[in-house]
Design a protein around this motif. Structure first.
Motif, PDB file in Angstrom:
ATOM      1  N   ALA A 135     100.133 -47.711  59.622  1.00  0.00           N
ATOM      2  CA  ALA A 135      99.790 -48.913  58.858  1.00  0.00           C
ATOM      3  C   ALA A 135      99.463 -48.554  57.407  1.00  0.00           C
ATOM      4  O   ALA A 135      99.890 -49.257  56.472  1.00  0.00           O
ATOM      5  CB  ALA A 135      98.606 -49.626  59.513  1.00  0.00           C
ATOM      6  N   ILE A 136      98.731 -47.477  57.199  1.00  0.00           N
ATOM      7  CA  ILE A 136      98.405 -47.069  55.818  1.00  0.00           C
ATOM      8  C   ILE A 136      99.660 -46.674  55.056  1.00  0.00           C
ATOM      9  O   ILE A 136      99.838 -47.023  53.878  1.00  0.00           O
ATOM     10  CB  ILE A 136      97.382 -45.920  55.854  1.00  0.00           C
ATOM     11  N   LEU A 142     104.743 -50.596  50.712  1.00  0.00           N
ATOM     12  CA  LEU A 142     104.946 -51.998  50.333  1.00  0.00           C
ATOM     13  C   LEU A 142     104.368 -52.305  48.954  1.00  0.00           C
ATOM     14  O   LEU A 142     104.787 -53.267  48.304  1.00  0.00           O
ATOM     15  CB  LEU A 142     104.305 -52.914  51.378  1.00  0.00           C
ATOM     16  N   ALA A 143     103.378 -51.528  48.521  1.00  0.00           N
ATOM     17  CA  ALA A 143     102.825 -51.759  47.190  1.00  0.00           C
ATOM     18  C   ALA A 143     103.854 -51.487  46.106  1.00  0.00           C
ATOM     19  O   ALA A 143     103.796 -52.082  45.015  1.00  0.00           O
ATOM     20  CB  ALA A 143     101.580 -50.886  46.988  1.00  0.00           C
ATOM     21  N   ILE A 156     109.883 -64.870  39.210  1.00  0.00           N
ATOM     22  CA  ILE A 156     109.314 -63.933  40.179  1.00  0.00           C
ATOM     23  C   ILE A 156     107.810 -64.189  40.303  1.00  0.00           C
ATOM     24  O   ILE A 156     107.093 -64.231  39.300  1.00  0.00           O
ATOM     25  CB  ILE A 156     109.571 -62.474  39.753  1.00  0.00           C
ATOM     26  N   LEU A 157     107.380 -64.350  41.539  1.00  0.00           N
ATOM     27  CA  LEU A 157     105.952 -64.529  41.815  1.00  0.00           C
ATOM     28  C   LEU A 157     105.338 -63.167  42.109  1.00  0.00           C
ATOM     29  O   LEU A 157     105.686 -62.518  43.099  1.00  0.00           O
ATOM     30  CB  LEU A 157     105.736 -65.468  42.998  1.00  0.00           C
ATOM     31  N   ARG A 158     104.450 -62.717  41.234  1.00  0.00           N
ATOM     32  CA  ARG A 158     103.782 -61.448  41.455  1.00  0.00           C
ATOM     33  C   ARG A 158     102.399 -61.497  40.830  1.00  0.00           C
ATOM     34  O   ARG A 158     102.142 -62.293  39.920  1.00  0.00           O
ATOM     35  CB  ARG A 158     104.585 -60.276  40.872  1.00  0.00           C
ATOM     36  N   ILE A 159     101.513 -60.679  41.366  1.00  0.00           N
ATOM     37  CA  ILE A 159     100.153 -60.618  40.837  1.00  0.00           C
ATOM     38  C   ILE A 159     100.021 -59.349  40.010  1.00  0.00           C
ATOM     39  O   ILE A 159     100.831 -58.421  40.155  1.00  0.00           O
ATOM     40  CB  ILE A 159      99.114 -60.646  41.977  1.00  0.00           C
ATOM     41  N   PRO A 160      99.033 -59.279  39.110  1.00  0.00           N
ATOM     42  CA  PRO A 160      98.885 -58.089  38.257  1.00  0.00           C
ATOM     43  C   PRO A 160      98.722 -56.819  39.086  1.00  0.00           C
ATOM     44  O   PRO A 160      98.234 -56.832  40.223  1.00  0.00           O
ATOM     45  CB  PRO A 160      97.625 -58.400  37.443  1.00  0.00           C
ATOM     46  N   ASP A 161      99.107 -55.697  38.472  1.00  0.00           N
ATOM     47  CA  ASP A 161      99.057 -54.414  39.169  1.00  0.00           C
ATOM     48  C   ASP A 161      97.647 -54.065  39.632  1.00  0.00           C
ATOM     49  O   ASP A 161      97.464 -53.423  40.677  1.00  0.00           O
ATOM     50  CB  ASP A 161      99.588 -53.306  38.262  1.00  0.00           C
ATOM     51  N   VAL A 162      96.641 -54.457  38.830  1.00  0.00           N
ATOM     52  CA  VAL A 162      95.272 -54.144  39.222  1.00  0.00           C
ATOM     53  C   VAL A 162      94.903 -54.850  40.529  1.00  0.00           C
ATOM     54  O   VAL A 162      94.166 -54.314  41.362  1.00  0.00           O
ATOM     55  CB  VAL A 162      94.279 -54.515  38.094  1.00  0.00           C
ATOM     56  N   PHE A 163      95.475 -56.070  40.735  1.00  0.00           N
ATOM     57  CA  PHE A 163      95.205 -56.776  41.988  1.00  0.00           C
ATOM     58  C   PHE A 163      96.002 -56.171  43.140  1.00  0.00           C
ATOM     59  O   PHE A 163      95.540 -56.166  44.288  1.00  0.00           O
ATOM     60  CB  PHE A 163      95.527 -58.264  41.840  1.00  0.00           C
ATOM     61  N   TRP A 168      95.665 -53.125  48.032  1.00  0.00           N
ATOM     62  CA  TRP A 168      95.958 -51.902  48.783  1.00  0.00           C
ATOM     63  C   TRP A 168      94.668 -51.213  49.197  1.00  0.00           C
ATOM     64  O   TRP A 168      94.508 -50.807  50.353  1.00  0.00           O
ATOM     65  CB  TRP A 168      96.802 -50.962  47.911  1.00  0.00           C
ATOM     66  N   THR A 169      93.716 -51.105  48.270  1.00  0.00           N
ATOM     67  CA  THR A 169      92.438 -50.448  48.585  1.00  0.00           C
ATOM     68  C   THR A 169      91.685 -51.202  49.670  1.00  0.00           C
ATOM     69  O   THR A 169      91.152 -50.600  50.623  1.00  0.00           O
ATOM     70  CB  THR A 169      91.575 -50.347  47.318  1.00  0.00           C
ATOM     71  N   ALA A 170      91.635 -52.529  49.543  1.00  0.00           N
ATOM     72  CA  ALA A 170      90.903 -53.331  50.527  1.00  0.00           C
ATOM     73  C   ALA A 170      91.523 -53.217  51.914  1.00  0.00           C
ATOM     74  O   ALA A 170      90.819 -53.088  52.926  1.00  0.00           O
ATOM     75  CB  ALA A 170      90.870 -54.789  50.078  1.00  0.00           C
ATOM     76  N   ILE A 171      92.862 -53.244  51.987  1.00  0.00           N
ATOM     77  CA  ILE A 171      93.524 -53.175  53.292  1.00  0.00           C
ATOM     78  C   ILE A 171      93.326 -51.799  53.919  1.00  0.00           C
ATOM     79  O   ILE A 171      93.064 -51.678  55.127  1.00  0.00           O
ATOM     80  CB  ILE A 171      95.022 -53.507  53.151  1.00  0.00           C
TER      81      ILE A 171
END
Length: 463
Positions: A135-136, A142-143, A156-163, A168-171
Motif C-alpha cells: 500500500a505504501i 500514485l503521487a 486538468i484538476l489537480r491540487i498543489p504539490d504541497v497538498f 501522501w504523508t497522511a496516508i
C-alpha cells in the motif's frame, strides 16, 4: 487436552475462520461504490475519464466474485494465504482505479487504508506487513504517476504539490498507525478469546471429575446395604446348603437384592443424585485435594492451617467448587514448577475472610512482569535454561490466567508478589514468588450465609 494443546489448536485453526462469502460480500459493496463514483463523476460533473479502462478494472472484480461464487461452496473458509491473495488483489485493483482517476488528486485515495485494516484484523504479522508495504509503494507511485482528471472543457484538476505531499504523508502515517493498532487489538482479542475458551474447557473438565467423584461416592453409599445383604445371604446358603432344606427364602432374598442393585445402577446411569455431602469440604481437605497431583514431583509441600487473629479455632467448611479446586491446583503447579526444594501453603481464616498464601523458594516472578501476571500467553518462547528447569512445563502464562479467572469467579482477590517484599520473619527461607488468595467468607462458606449448602435428603438431578 492440555491448555497448551488447546492454544496450539486454536492458532492452527484461526486462519480458517474467515468465510469466502464474507469477503465476496465486502467486494460487492466496494464494486457498487466504485461504479457509483464513476457514474457520478462522468454524468454529474462531466469529468473526462478513461471510462473503458475504469469499467475494465471494475469488471475484473465482478468476474472474480462470480467465479468465487460458482466455483467454491458457500461454507468455504479461506486459509491465511488465500486471504492474503484476496486482499492483495483488491488493493492492486483499487490502485489501478486510482491511477486512472488522478492518483492522490483523487480524494478516494484514502480507501487504500481498507485492505490494510482488513489484513491487520484477520491475518498474521508477515501478510500484514506485505499488504502495508504494498500500500505504501502504491501511494508513493500514485503521487507521481497517474492519469490526470480533466473537466469537460479539458482543464486538468489537480491540487498543489504541497497538498499532494501532505496527502501522501497522511496516508502513509495512517497505514502504519491503523495497521499496527488493528493488528495489536485483534491479536489481544484473539488471545483473550482463546484463553477464555481454555478456561471454560478446564472448568468443564474439573466439573466432570467432581461429578464423577459424586457418582462413585453415591454408588458406594447406595449399594453398600444390598451388597452386604447379598454377601450375608450367600454365606448362609453355602453353610446351610447340605443341612437345611428350606433355602427358598434365602434364594428369593438374593434375587430381590440383586434386582435392587440393578435398579440403583440403572437410575444412577440415567441421572444420579446430587450428593449434598460432597458439595462441601473442610478448608484443609480442599487444599490437599487441589495440591495432590503435585505431591510427588520432587518438591516438598508444607501445609499450615490455622485461624487468623480473632478467628475461631474451628476450621471452616467451604464450597467444593470446581473453580476453586482447579484454580488452586494451577497456582500450586506454578509454585512447584519454579521451586528449588519447597513450597509452603498457608491457610488462615477469621469471621470475615478466608486467606491462602502460596510461597516457594524459587527465583520469584520477574519484576518487570509483576503488573502483567494473569494476562494470557505472556510467555511466548522458552529459553534453554527454562526447559532444563521445568521440563514438564509447556504453558505461556495461560495457567495463571485460568487460575485467576476461575478464582475471581468465586469472589476471590489475588495478589502476586515476591517474598523479598514481604516483611515476615518466618519467610526467611521463602525467597521466591508469593500468591495471596483471599475470599470474603460469605462467598464460599458452606455452612452459613447465602451460599450455605442445604441440608436434607439428596435430590435427584434433573435431566
Amino acid at each position: 487436552m492440555s491448555e497448551t494443546q488447546f492454544g496450539l489448536m486454536q492458532g492452527q485453526e484461526r486462519s480458517h475462520w474467515i468465510r469466502l462469502r464474507t469477503l465476496i460480500l465486502l467486494r460487492w459493496v466496494a464494486i457498487a461504490g466504485q461504479v457509483t463514483a464513476i457514474a457520478v463523476a462522468q454524468m454529474l460533473y462531466n469529468l473526462q475519464l478513461e471510462l473503458g479502462l475504469c469499467l475494465l478494472a471494475v469488471g475484473i472484480s465482478v468476474v472474480s466474485n462470480l467465479l468465487a461464487i460458482f466455483v467454491f461452496p458457500e461454507n468455504k473458509r479461506l486459509s491465511e494465504f488465500e486471504n492474503f491473495l484476496m486482499v492483495l488483489f483488491d488493493l492492486l485493483q483499487l490502485g489501478f482505479l486510482l491511477y486512472l482517476t488522478g492518483g492522490l488528486n483523487n480524494p478516494f485515495g484514502l480507501l487504500v487504508l481498507a485492505p490494510v485494516t482488513i489484513s491487520a484484523a484477520m491475518m498474521g504479522l508477515r501478510p500484514t506487513l506485505l499488504i502495508g508495504g504494498t500500500a505504501i509503494i502504491l501511494v508513493t507511485l500514485l503521487a507521481e504517476f497517474h492519469l490526470p482528471l480533466r473537466t469537460e472543457q479539458g482543464f486538468i484538476l489537480r491540487i498543489p504539490d504541497v497538498f499532494i505531499f501532505g496527502n501522501w504523508t497522511a496516508i502513509v502515517i495512517a497505514i502504519l498507525f491503523i495497521g499496527a493498532y488493528s493488528f495489536r487489538i485483534s491479536a489481544e482479542m484473539r488471545r483473550m478469546s482463546d484463553a477464555v475458551a481454555a478456561t471454560q474447557l478446564a472448568l468443564s473438565r474439573e466439573q466432570k471429575l467432581t461429578d464423577l467423584g459424586g457418582v462413585v461416592a453415591a454408588a458406594a453409599h447406595e449399594l453398600g446395604t444390598p451388597l452386604a445383604t447379598i454377601k450375608l445371604a450367600s454365606a448362609e446358603l453355602i453353610e446351610e446348603l447340605e443341612d437345611q432344606p428350606d433355602l427358598r427364602e434365602d434364594a428369593a432374598l438374593i434375587r430381590e437384592q440383586a434386582d435392587r442393585c440393578r435398579d440403583i445402577l440403572r437410575d444412577m446411569g440415567r441421572a444420579g443424585k446430587d450428593d449434598l455431602h460432597l458439595r462441601q469440604a473442610p478448608l484443609s481437605t480442599l487444599i490437599h485435594e487441589a495440591a495432590e497431583p503435585h505431591l510427588n514431583r520432587g518438591k516438598e509441600l508444607v501445609f499450615d492451617e490455622g485461624p487468623l487473629e480473632g478467628g475461631s479455632l474451628q476450621q471452616p467448611s467451604i464450597l467444593r467448587k470446581p473453580e476453586i479446586i482447579h484454580g488452586l491446583r494451577n497456582l500450586v503447579q506454578n509454585a512447584v514448577d519454579f521451586a528449588q526444594t519447597t513450597v509452603w501453603i498457608d491457610a488462615g481464616w477469621d469471621d470475615d475472610h478466608i486467606t491462602l498464601h502460596i510461597y516457594d523458594d524459587g527465583p520469584g516472578f520477574p519484576p518487570h512482569l509483576l503488573g502483567r501476571i494473569g494476562d494470557p500467553f505472556m510467555r511466548r518462547r522458552r529459553s534453554e535454561s527454562d526447559r532444563k528447569q521445568r521440563p514438564e512445563y509447556q504453558g505461556m502464562g495461560l495457567g495463571l490466567f485460568i487460575a485467576k479467572t476461575l478464582l475471581e469467579r468465586t469472589g476471590a482477590e489475588l495478589q502476586f508478589s515476591n517474598a523479598g517484599n514481604q516483611p515476615v520473619a518466618k519467610m526467611r527461607d521463602r525467597r521466591g514468588a508469593v500468591v495471596v488468595v483471599s475470599w470474603p467468607r460469605d462467598k464460599i462458606d458452606a455452612l452459613v450465609g447465602e451460599n450455605a449448602v442445604p441440608k436434607g435428603e439428596n435430590k435427584w438431578i434433573e435431566v
